[in-house]
Design an enzyme around this catalytic site. Structure first.
Site, PDB file in Angstrom:
ATOM      1  N   HIS A   6       0.873  -1.262  -0.174  1.00 52.85           N
ATOM      2  CA  HIS A   6      -0.236  -0.199  -0.027  1.00 52.85           C
ATOM      3  C   HIS A   6       0.895   1.146  -0.051  1.00 52.85           C
ATOM      4  CE1 HIS A   6      -4.090  -2.197   0.776  1.00 52.85           C
ATOM      5  NE2 HIS A   6      -3.138  -2.830   1.128  1.00 52.85           N
ATOM      6  N   ASP A 104      -5.692   5.750   1.308  1.00 51.88           N
ATOM      7  CA  ASP A 104      -6.122   4.507   0.942  1.00 51.88           C
ATOM      8  C   ASP A 104      -7.342   4.237   1.436  1.00 51.88           C
ATOM      9  OD1 ASP A 104      -3.786   1.999   0.694  1.00 51.88           O
ATOM     10  OD2 ASP A 104      -5.823   1.402   1.125  1.00 51.88           O
ATOM     11  N   TRP A 337      15.396  -9.712  -0.552  1.00 50.95           N
ATOM     12  CA  TRP A 337      14.568  -8.716  -1.186  1.00 50.95           C
ATOM     13  C   TRP A 337      15.196  -8.144  -2.284  1.00 50.95           C
ATOM     14  CZ3 TRP A 337       9.839  -8.142  -0.319  1.00 50.95           C
ATOM     15  CH2 TRP A 337       9.136  -6.756  -0.521  1.00 50.95           C
ATOM     16  N   THR A 361       1.676  -8.313  -9.601  1.00 51.87           N
ATOM     17  CA  THR A 361       0.569  -8.620 -10.926  1.00 51.87           C
ATOM     18  C   THR A 361       0.993  -7.432 -11.979  1.00 51.87           C
ATOM     19  OG1 THR A 361      -0.708 -10.031  -9.649  1.00 51.87           O
ATOM     20  CG2 THR A 361      -1.440  -9.295 -11.844  1.00 51.87           C
ATOM     21  N   ASP A 379      -7.040 -10.302  -2.354  1.00 51.40           N
ATOM     22  CA  ASP A 379      -7.431 -10.041  -3.810  1.00 51.40           C
ATOM     23  C   ASP A 379      -6.674 -11.183  -4.798  1.00 51.40           C
ATOM     24  OD1 ASP A 379      -5.132  -9.021  -2.813  1.00 51.40           O
ATOM     25  OD2 ASP A 379      -5.369  -7.257  -4.163  1.00 51.40           O
TER      26      ASP A 379
HETATM   27  C1  UDX Z   1      -0.480  -6.721   0.088  1.00 47.49           C
HETATM   28  C2  UDX Z   1      -1.433  -7.832  -0.581  1.00 47.49           C
HETATM   29  O1  UDX Z   1      -0.661  -9.187  -0.426  1.00 47.49           O
HETATM   30  C3  UDX Z   1      -1.859  -7.611  -1.828  1.00 47.49           C
HETATM   31  O2  UDX Z   1      -2.595  -8.701  -2.513  1.00 47.49           O
HETATM   32  C4  UDX Z   1      -2.624  -6.379  -2.282  1.00 47.49           C
HETATM   33  O3  UDX Z   1      -2.798  -6.185  -3.605  1.00 47.49           O
HETATM   34  C5  UDX Z   1      -1.646  -5.276  -1.758  1.00 47.49           C
HETATM   35  O4  UDX Z   1      -1.127  -5.492  -0.407  1.00 47.49           O
HETATM   36  P1  UDX Z   1       1.879  -7.812  -1.180  1.00 47.49           P
HETATM   37  O5  UDX Z   1       1.419  -9.017  -0.551  1.00 47.49           O
HETATM   38  O6  UDX Z   1       3.074  -7.475  -0.413  1.00 47.49           O
HETATM   39  O7  UDX Z   1       0.762  -6.658  -0.970  1.00 47.49           O
HETATM   40  O8  UDX Z   1       1.999  -7.762  -2.711  1.00 47.49           O
HETATM   41  P2  UDX Z   1       2.065  -6.743  -3.580  1.00 47.49           P
HETATM   42  O9  UDX Z   1       0.850  -6.064  -3.949  1.00 47.49           O
HETATM   43  O10 UDX Z   1       2.461  -7.563  -4.927  1.00 47.49           O
HETATM   44  O11 UDX Z   1       3.225  -5.866  -3.404  1.00 47.49           O
HETATM   45  C6  UDX Z   1       4.647  -5.932  -3.128  1.00 47.49           C
HETATM   46  C7  UDX Z   1       5.438  -4.853  -3.474  1.00 47.49           C
HETATM   47  O12 UDX Z   1       6.834  -5.106  -2.952  1.00 47.49           O
HETATM   48  C8  UDX Z   1       5.564  -4.738  -4.956  1.00 47.49           C
HETATM   49  O13 UDX Z   1       5.569  -3.466  -5.215  1.00 47.49           O
HETATM   50  C9  UDX Z   1       7.017  -5.171  -5.321  1.00 47.49           C
HETATM   51  O14 UDX Z   1       7.673  -4.614  -6.385  1.00 47.49           O
HETATM   52  C10 UDX Z   1       7.668  -5.141  -3.986  1.00 47.49           C
HETATM   53  N1  UDX Z   1       8.926  -5.966  -3.931  1.00 47.49           N
HETATM   54  C11 UDX Z   1       8.547  -7.402  -3.617  1.00 47.49           C
HETATM   55  C12 UDX Z   1      10.148  -5.678  -3.765  1.00 47.49           C
HETATM   56  O15 UDX Z   1      10.307  -4.166  -4.109  1.00 47.49           O
HETATM   57  N2  UDX Z   1      11.028  -6.580  -3.814  1.00 47.49           N
HETATM   58  C13 UDX Z   1      10.888  -7.638  -3.522  1.00 47.49           C
HETATM   59  O16 UDX Z   1      11.932  -8.386  -3.441  1.00 47.49           O
HETATM   60  C14 UDX Z   1       9.465  -8.133  -3.449  1.00 47.49           C
END
Ligand code: UDX
Length: 454
Positions: A6, A104, A337, A361, A379
């Protein structure tokens, strides 16, 4: 909302608006605070959890699904502090006047607070339009009996490991009549209980107060979700702005964890489209059994891989203790990471095995990378279904983590030229949408004009 998934889109949006001439003040919690020195051009105010002895917040879990309980408590107890801080901002004579509050969508209590101050509130919805429409239909889906099985699922969103094991039931594969794209198991995998579900209540209020806002900003694009956009424009009487944030700014400066870059020399040497990038976002956790299925699936796929395993990702481990010695060989790299968008944009990366969080995604689509989808909850099952069945740019591992199915899916996505072609086309459409006259370009311009008019 102080979670990586977020924080990233909110700060991307802030950067877009700043680049268009707006002053930005960010309200944030102390929990998961972003690195403010990366944003010298913004003013930060810390609100809500400033008192380390306030047990309403200090006793909450820091990791895993439990960390999400803050969404409930910030909404329950945070209104007064938001009100007071906003009043202060509105009274400052030394600063430009406040145009609007953008929060948000999950911080729904901000709507009545903004109303009480006659301040327009815009909503940033960080997931897809398709997800919003499904969430908005949860009461209907409950009435139709689709959630009746939810009491038997193994995990609730806040106390489980984070993925939802479904009870055996012959109806799971059936289509949901009201949402023909979805199967019953997709609805159950979201993880909402039919009764007494605090997160379900937040979702209900999120939908209600988003509809009551002055406008909705989506991290999406007409190129991806045109039918859903038509429904939203028909059913919700406030303006919607669809902007593919990843096409404007990366998320590097809002990363809460340190990004490892040491693997780039290795990645640079790999042939084009030969590496599977694996990452399950910032919150998902697994037990050792499923983690080992991942390991074996990756090994059996015989593909090179770059795998992000966050510390604490495997339940009960600090990092890689559960990894059998020597099994992975030299074919891949494991990091804690990564700079995800840079990795997805790298020519060596041929597929993304993702948990289907919306940011991941959409970042994958923005870089034209096909996906293997392994959703956990919320989601994510909806995103996975949409990518695999509607846009056809991914393969959905619908039966969870089974090594053979994993290996097959990875191999298939790596060689399937049709999937690759489709996602490249989508990327190209997104690129075109940014040019003057394109939908994303016009969305940014009309958002700027709209905020300026408030
Ligand atoms: C959560 C929920 O899981 C997700 O379903 C919802 O839509 C938003 O909040 P998260 O699980 O962290 O988020 O997944 P995602 O929405 O994919 O966000 C992860 C973020 O971390 C992405 O922007 C990605 O670029 C970043 N990331 C991930 C990194 O910068 N480095 C990494 O190694 C892994």
């Amino acid at each position: 909302m102080p979670y990586q998934g977020h924080i990233n889109p909110m700060l991307q949006l802030a950067n877009i608006l700043y680049s268009k001439g707006f002053n930005i003040t960010i309200f944030h919690t102390n929990f998961n605070k972003p690195k403010t020195s990366n944003y010298p051009h913004f003013t930060f105010r810390f609100i809500i959890d400033n008192d380390p002895n306030d047990q309403r917040y200090s006793d909450l879990p820091l990791q895993g699904m439990g960390a999400f309980s803050r969404i409930i408590f910030f909404n329950r107890y945070g209104a007064d502090q938001l009100h007071n801080q906003l009043e202060l901002e509105l009274s400052r004579k030394d600063e430009p006047p406040v145009s609007c509050l953008i929060t948000d969508a999950l911080w729904h209590v901000a709507q009545p607070v903004a109303d009480s101050l006659s301040l327009p509130r815009l909503v940033l919805r960080t997931s897809s339009l398709f997800c919003f429409l499904t969430y908005a239909s949860l009461p209907l889906l409950g009435d139709r009996g689709y959630l009746d099985l939810s009491e038997n699922t193994s995990a609730s969103l806040l106390d489980g490991l984070g993925y939802v094991d479904l009870p055996h039931n012959t109806h799971l594969e059936e289509q949901v009549v009201e949402f023909p794209t979805l199967k019953l198991k997709d609805i159950l995998k979201m993880g909402y209980k039919k009764e007494n579900d605090a997160i379900g209540e937040v979702i209900g209020n999120m939908v209600k107060q988003t509809k009551a806002s002055s406008g909705i900003i989506w991290n999406s694009s007409k190129e991806l979700e045109e039918p859903e956009l038509e429904t939203i424009l028909r059913d919700i009487p406030v303006p919607s702005f669809l902007i593919p944030f990843a096409k404007h700014f990366t998320t590097s400066s809002s990363s809460l964890l340190k990004q490892d870059r040491t693997f780039f020399p290795w990645l640079d040497q790999q042939p084009p489209n030969s590496v599977v990038y694996v990452s399950y976002g910032s919150v998902a956790q697994m037990d050792k059994k499923h983690f080992l299925e991942m390991v074996h699936g990756l090994v059996d796929s015989k593909q090179s891989f770059l795998w992000v395993v966050r510390p604490g990702f495997v339940d009960g481990s600090t990092w890689l203790e559960a990894l059998p010695d020597g099994l992975m060989g030299e074919r891949g790299r494991i990091v804690k990471w990564a700079p995800q968008q840079e990795v997805l944009a790298h020519k060596a990366v041929g597929a993304f095995w993702t948990h289907s969080g919306w940011n991941s995604t959409f970042e994958s689509v923005c870089e034209g990378v096909p996906m293997i989808c392994s959703p956990f909850w919320g989601d994510q099952p909806l995103n996975a279904r949409y990518m695999s069945d509607v846009l056809k740019v991914g393969v959905y591992l619908e039966n969870g983590w089974k090594r053979q199915e994993i290996a097959n899916a990875i191999r298939r996505v790596m060689v399937d030229e049709e999937i690759r072609e489709r996602v490249k086309m989508l990327k190209q459409k997104l690129d075109v949408s940014l040019i003057k006259g394109g939908s994303s370009y016009e969305s940014v311009e009309s958002l700027v004009a709209y905020i300026s008019s408030l």
